[in-house]
Design an enzyme around this catalytic site. Structure first.
Site, short mmCIF file in Angstrom:
data_model
loop_
_atom_site.label_atom_id
_atom_site.label_comp_id
_atom_site.label_asym_id
_atom_site.label_seq_id
_atom_site.Cartn_x
_atom_site.Cartn_y
_atom_site.Cartn_z
N GLU A 13 0.81 -1.22 0.00
CA GLU A 13 0.00 0.00 0.00
C GLU A 13 0.84 1.27 0.00
OE1 GLU A 13 -4.02 -1.65 2.22
OE2 GLU A 13 -2.30 -1.04 3.46
N ASP A 196 -12.88 -5.52 -3.01
CA ASP A 196 -13.88 -6.59 -2.96
C ASP A 196 -15.17 -6.02 -2.39
OD1 ASP A 196 -14.00 -7.26 0.14
OD2 ASP A 196 -11.89 -6.99 -0.38
#
Length: 228
Positions: A13, A196
């Site tokens: 990240e 998701d």
């Protein structure tokens, strides 16, 4: 803001950010590695805190205490909860809260807050950064982000969280970063790209979109450095 702290949970990240930093030094404190330097001319300290709220809170407090941070940006990925949020979309936090702590406890005991407000200047910079970016996504959303000590991949739990908090997405660190920022009076914003839908297919979707969405969020942060 003179110095911005940027926190991701996982190395993936923040790797795009670290690839562009003009590094001045590295420091390791309490197991966390802090990269001090400049990003597009802005003084920054970049770190990854590890997964979960305890790690995130610990890292945030060290960042504030040791580096004189004036604002904090949390970047990363999340599971979408709002009906309009699609995979690869960006969510910018209007506010954050814990979905696994009772609202009564949040309100009646320290810090007497049911949720923690994102900073308006940082929110506006994130919105402008999205408009000036070429991330792989269709849109961004401004809304609540909730966090808890579990990866949400169960439809029943997802529905409970939606019913209780009306959030746009769910993850595992943002509310802790917002919580610690609030009690230290440090402005913050959480930026997440959706990997998701936090349902029974979440693990498969997460694995497929993890890298793309991590870079999406980091790209927004890099563009914010040009604006702030």
């Amino acid at each position: 803001m003179q110095r911005i702290g940027i926190i991701g949970a996982m190395n993936i990240e923040v790797e795009l950010l670290l690839g562009n930093i003009e590094l001045q030094r590295k420091e390791k404190i309490a197991g966390f590695v802090f990269y001090v330097g400049k990003l597009y001319g802005k003084d920054v300290v970049i770190t990854s805190c590890g997964i979960g709220k305890v790690n995130a809170a610990s890292c945030t407090q060290v960042l504030i205490d040791r580096f004189g941070i004036d604002g904090i940006i949390n970047t990363g990925i999340a599971g979408g909860l709002h009906k309009d949020v699609e995979v690869c979309d960006i969510v910018i936090s209007s506010n954050v809260t814990h979905h696994d702590v009772r609202k009564k406890q949040m309100k009646n005991w320290f810090p007497h807050q049911e949720y923690f407000e994102g900073d308006r200047e940082l929110i506006e910079a994130a919105e402008k950064a999205f408009e000036n970016s070429d991330v792989i996504t269709s849109s961004y959303h401004l809304g609540r982000i909730v966090s808890g000590e579990c990866f949400v991949d169960d439809t029943k739990l997802k529905e409970q969280i939606i019913k209780g908090y009306s959030p746009h997405c769910v993850e595992m660190e943002g509310s802790a970063i917002g919580h610690v920022s609030h009690i230290n009076d440090v402005p913050f914003v959480v930026i997440r790209s959706i990997s998701d839908k936090a349902d029974g297919k979440a693990t498969i979707s997460y694995e497929k979109f993890e890298k793309i969405t991590a870079q999406n969020s980091a790209t927004i942060v890099m563009n914010m450095m040009k604006i702030l």
